[in-house]
Motif scaffolding. Structure first.
Motif, PDB file in Angstrom:
ATOM      1  N   THR A  50       0.813  -1.307   0.060  1.00 43.08           N
ATOM      2  CA  THR A  50       0.009  -0.157  -0.094  1.00 43.08           C
ATOM      3  C   THR A  50       0.887   1.299   0.054  1.00 43.08           C
ATOM      4  OG1 THR A  50      -1.835  -1.158   1.162  1.00 43.08           O
ATOM      5  CG2 THR A  50      -1.938   1.382   1.310  1.00 43.08           C
ATOM      6  N   ALA A  51       2.012   1.270   0.815  1.00 43.02           N
ATOM      7  CA  ALA A  51       2.710   2.458   0.851  1.00 43.02           C
ATOM      8  C   ALA A  51       3.482   2.724  -0.400  1.00 43.02           C
ATOM      9  CB  ALA A  51       3.777   2.100   2.009  1.00 43.02           C
ATOM     10  N   ILE A  52       3.758   1.749  -1.185  1.00 40.52           N
ATOM     11  CA  ILE A  52       4.644   1.986  -2.450  1.00 40.52           C
ATOM     12  C   ILE A  52       4.187   2.941  -3.369  1.00 40.52           C
ATOM     13  CG2 ILE A  52       5.610   0.771  -4.425  1.00 40.52           C
ATOM     14  CD1 ILE A  52       6.487  -1.492  -2.907  1.00 40.52           C
ATOM     15  N   PRO A  53       2.865   2.898  -3.740  1.00 39.25           N
ATOM     16  CA  PRO A  53       2.362   3.857  -4.571  1.00 39.25           C
ATOM     17  C   PRO A  53       2.454   5.412  -3.874  1.00 39.25           C
ATOM     18  CG  PRO A  53       0.990   1.935  -4.536  1.00 39.25           C
ATOM     19  CD  PRO A  53       1.849   1.778  -3.636  1.00 39.25           C
ATOM     20  N   VAL A  54       2.215   5.419  -2.701  1.00 37.75           N
ATOM     21  CA  VAL A  54       2.215   6.457  -1.918  1.00 37.75           C
ATOM     22  C   VAL A  54       3.506   7.211  -2.031  1.00 37.75           C
ATOM     23  CG1 VAL A  54       1.776   7.742   0.268  1.00 37.75           C
ATOM     24  CG2 VAL A  54       0.330   5.962  -0.353  1.00 37.75           C
ATOM     25  N   LEU A  55       4.604   6.373  -2.093  1.00 30.08           N
ATOM     26  CA  LEU A  55       5.943   6.977  -1.875  1.00 30.08           C
ATOM     27  C   LEU A  55       6.199   7.415  -3.208  1.00 30.08           C
ATOM     28  CD1 LEU A  55       7.718   4.295   0.350  1.00 30.08           C
ATOM     29  CD2 LEU A  55       7.149   7.033   0.762  1.00 30.08           C
ATOM     30  N   ILE A  56       5.782   6.623  -4.290  1.00 34.92           N
ATOM     31  CA  ILE A  56       5.932   6.918  -5.973  1.00 34.92           C
ATOM     32  C   ILE A  56       5.311   8.350  -5.938  1.00 34.92           C
ATOM     33  CG2 ILE A  56       5.366   6.500  -8.261  1.00 34.92           C
ATOM     34  CD1 ILE A  56       6.029   3.509  -7.377  1.00 34.92           C
ATOM     35  N   GLY A  57       4.009   8.581  -5.387  1.00 35.56           N
ATOM     36  CA  GLY A  57       3.295   9.562  -5.819  1.00 35.56           C
ATOM     37  C   GLY A  57       3.974  10.811  -5.124  1.00 35.56           C
ATOM     38  N   GLY A  58       4.717  10.611  -3.860  1.00 37.52           N
ATOM     39  CA  GLY A  58       5.435  11.551  -3.132  1.00 37.52           C
ATOM     40  C   GLY A  58       6.416  12.008  -3.951  1.00 37.52           C
ATOM     41  N   LEU A  59       7.271  11.158  -4.500  1.00 38.24           N
ATOM     42  CA  LEU A  59       8.394  11.350  -5.471  1.00 38.24           C
ATOM     43  C   LEU A  59       8.052  12.452  -6.602  1.00 38.24           C
ATOM     44  CD1 LEU A  59      10.513   8.325  -5.729  1.00 38.24           C
ATOM     45  CD2 LEU A  59      11.085  10.342  -4.915  1.00 38.24           C
ATOM     46  N   SER A  84       5.339   6.272   6.516  1.00 39.22           N
ATOM     47  CA  SER A  84       5.280   4.766   5.654  1.00 39.22           C
ATOM     48  C   SER A  84       6.098   3.818   6.637  1.00 39.22           C
ATOM     49  CB  SER A  84       6.062   4.743   4.289  1.00 39.22           C
ATOM     50  OG  SER A  84       5.143   5.588   3.361  1.00 39.22           O
ATOM     51  N   LEU A  85       7.181   4.152   7.108  1.00 43.17           N
ATOM     52  CA  LEU A  85       7.716   2.855   8.187  1.00 43.17           C
ATOM     53  C   LEU A  85       6.841   2.975   9.465  1.00 43.17           C
ATOM     54  CD1 LEU A  85      11.644   4.336   8.028  1.00 43.17           C
ATOM     55  CD2 LEU A  85      10.360   2.295   6.835  1.00 43.17           C
ATOM     56  N   ILE A  86       6.332   4.042   9.884  1.00 40.87           N
ATOM     57  CA  ILE A  86       5.582   3.634  11.004  1.00 40.87           C
ATOM     58  C   ILE A  86       4.091   2.818  10.631  1.00 40.87           C
ATOM     59  CG2 ILE A  86       3.510   4.746  12.415  1.00 40.87           C
ATOM     60  CD1 ILE A  86       5.680   7.208  12.775  1.00 40.87           C
ATOM     61  N   PHE A  87       3.753   3.139   9.486  1.00 41.73           N
ATOM     62  CA  PHE A  87       2.422   2.364   8.850  1.00 41.73           C
ATOM     63  C   PHE A  87       2.923   0.883   8.623  1.00 41.73           C
ATOM     64  CE2 PHE A  87       0.205   1.384   4.955  1.00 41.73           C
ATOM     65  CZ  PHE A  87      -1.319   1.171   5.585  1.00 41.73           C
ATOM     66  N   ILE A  88       4.105   0.769   8.057  1.00 41.65           N
ATOM     67  CA  ILE A  88       4.506  -0.708   7.825  1.00 41.65           C
ATOM     68  C   ILE A  88       5.091  -1.528   9.026  1.00 41.65           C
ATOM     69  CG2 ILE A  88       6.541  -2.196   6.508  1.00 41.65           C
ATOM     70  CD1 ILE A  88       6.417   0.283   4.316  1.00 41.65           C
ATOM     71  N   ILE A  89       5.834  -0.808   9.956  1.00 44.80           N
ATOM     72  CA  ILE A  89       6.318  -1.785  11.180  1.00 44.80           C
ATOM     73  C   ILE A  89       5.550  -1.567  12.268  1.00 44.80           C
ATOM     74  CG2 ILE A  89       8.127  -1.503  12.815  1.00 44.80           C
ATOM     75  CD1 ILE A  89      10.112  -0.575  10.430  1.00 44.80           C
ATOM     76  N   ARG A  90       5.061  -0.538  12.833  1.00 41.73           N
ATOM     77  CA  ARG A  90       4.106  -0.358  14.227  1.00 41.73           C
ATOM     78  C   ARG A  90       2.823  -0.841  14.031  1.00 41.73           C
ATOM     79  NH1 ARG A  90       4.051  -1.630  18.789  1.00 41.73           N
ATOM     80  NH2 ARG A  90       3.152  -0.021  20.422  1.00 41.73           N
ATOM     81  N   VAL A  91       1.995  -0.142  13.065  1.00 43.85           N
ATOM     82  CA  VAL A  91       0.722  -0.260  12.838  1.00 43.85           C
ATOM     83  C   VAL A  91       0.257  -1.887  12.783  1.00 43.85           C
ATOM     84  CG1 VAL A  91      -1.465   0.132  11.484  1.00 43.85           C
ATOM     85  CG2 VAL A  91       0.197   1.732  12.143  1.00 43.85           C
ATOM     86  N   PRO A  92       0.899  -2.549  12.185  1.00 42.77           N
ATOM     87  CA  PRO A  92       0.706  -4.123  11.943  1.00 42.77           C
ATOM     88  C   PRO A  92       0.910  -4.675  13.425  1.00 42.77           C
ATOM     89  CG  PRO A  92       1.555  -3.610   9.939  1.00 42.77           C
ATOM     90  CD  PRO A  92       1.868  -2.231  10.995  1.00 42.77           C
ATOM     91  N   MET A  93       1.835  -4.413  13.778  1.00 36.46           N
ATOM     92  CA  MET A  93       2.114  -4.961  15.190  1.00 36.46           C
ATOM     93  C   MET A  93       0.878  -4.582  16.284  1.00 36.46           C
ATOM     94  SD  MET A  93       3.783  -7.061  17.252  1.00 36.46           S
ATOM     95  CE  MET A  93       5.117  -7.488  16.620  1.00 36.46           C
ATOM     96  N   ARG A  94       0.577  -3.488  16.105  1.00 36.54           N
ATOM     97  CA  ARG A  94      -0.622  -3.010  17.161  1.00 36.54           C
ATOM     98  C   ARG A  94      -1.898  -3.684  16.701  1.00 36.54           C
ATOM     99  NH1 ARG A  94      -1.318  -1.104  21.127  1.00 36.54           N
ATOM    100  NH2 ARG A  94      -2.883   0.649  20.705  1.00 36.54           N
ATOM    101  N   ARG A  95      -2.093  -3.985  15.509  1.00 38.89           N
ATOM    102  CA  ARG A  95      -3.344  -4.683  14.856  1.00 38.89           C
ATOM    103  C   ARG A  95      -3.227  -5.901  15.196  1.00 38.89           C
ATOM    104  NH1 ARG A  95      -4.625  -3.836   8.937  1.00 38.89           N
ATOM    105  NH2 ARG A  95      -6.384  -4.976   9.348  1.00 38.89           N
ATOM    106  N   PHE A  96      -2.057  -6.732  15.076  1.00 43.21           N
ATOM    107  CA  PHE A  96      -1.951  -8.109  15.535  1.00 43.21           C
ATOM    108  C   PHE A  96      -2.482  -8.275  17.283  1.00 43.21           C
ATOM    109  CE2 PHE A  96       0.892 -11.191  17.498  1.00 43.21           C
ATOM    110  CZ  PHE A  96       0.353 -12.364  17.050  1.00 43.21           C
ATOM    111  N   GLN A  97      -1.710  -7.310  17.886  1.00 44.63           N
ATOM    112  CA  GLN A  97      -1.936  -7.313  19.383  1.00 44.63           C
ATOM    113  C   GLN A  97      -3.097  -7.037  19.802  1.00 44.63           C
ATOM    114  OE1 GLN A  97       1.170  -4.526  20.384  1.00 44.63           O
ATOM    115  NE2 GLN A  97       2.662  -6.219  20.821  1.00 44.63           N
ATOM    116  N   ALA A  98      -4.050  -6.214  18.980  1.00 39.48           N
ATOM    117  CA  ALA A  98      -5.320  -5.785  19.612  1.00 39.48           C
ATOM    118  C   ALA A  98      -6.631  -6.866  18.945  1.00 39.48           C
ATOM    119  CB  ALA A  98      -5.839  -4.409  18.736  1.00 39.48           C
TER     120      ALA A  98
END
Length: 184
Positions: A50-59, A84-98
């Motif tokens: 999901t983050a890849i197209p956002v980063l390409i759009g940002g470029l 994007s790093l927060i979205f990729i690293i932290r959010v999935p862990m929080r979703r898993f724990q929740a």
């Protein structure tokens, strides 16, 4: 109305949609079972895709505005990269724990939510049918989503993602066996 009973957890102040659902809560104090650890990896891969197209759009955006504005080069991409790093690293862990579940002899309890907590109890007597689904990312990580369908329209389907495929199949068969016993 034949739908699963949704019971807000103590973190929310929303009253239960069904007053009788509050009677179910004391029986469901059993410890929750966590989802399969590969679920975190599947969530991270999905977030990355999901983050890849956002980063390409940002470029592209930064390349278009860098010469026309006083903003230094790299500022937009730096912000997007950190988010994007927060979205990729932290959010999935929080979703898993929740997320968690508990399957007893006569009901399935599914707990989920980071900001809005939801505690759903599905009595097996209300189950219409059960699905086990796998998308390509879930298949890669040997995961599946158990979907329990009940009668009614609101909250008529309860999804439990992040289960090992074999466990999801076993849970489906256990619920199916319980339904057969109730109908005989």
């Amino acid at each position: 109305m034949d739908t699963p009973d949704t019971i807000p957890t103590p973190a929310t102040s929303v009253p239960a949609a069904n007053p009788a659902a509050q009677e179910v809560a004391p029986h469901d104090d059993a410890a929750l079972t966590q989802l399969h650890p590969n679920y975190v990896h599947a969530l991270r891969l999905t977030a990355m895709l999901t983050a890849i197209p956002v980063l390409i759009g940002g470029l592209v955006f930064e390349a278009a505005i860098v010469e026309e504005t006083p903003i230094p080069a790299g500022v937009v991409m730096s912000v997007l990269l950190v988010l994007s790093l927060i979205f990729i690293i932290r959010v999935p862990m929080r979703r898993f724990q929740a997320r968690g579940y508990n399957m007893s002899a006569d009901r399935l309890r599914v707990v989920r939510g980071i900001l809005w907590n939801s505690d759903t109890v599905v009595p097996f007597g209300r189950v219409q049918h059960i699905d086990v689904d796998q998308g390509p990312i879930e298949r890669f990580f040997d995961l599946a989503t158990l979907t329990v369908h009940t009668a009614g329209s609101h909250n008529a389907s309860v999804h439990l993602p992040g289960l090992n495929k074999a466990l999801a199949d076993d849970m489906r068969e256990d619920i199916r066996a319980h339904i057969k016993r109730d109908t005989m």
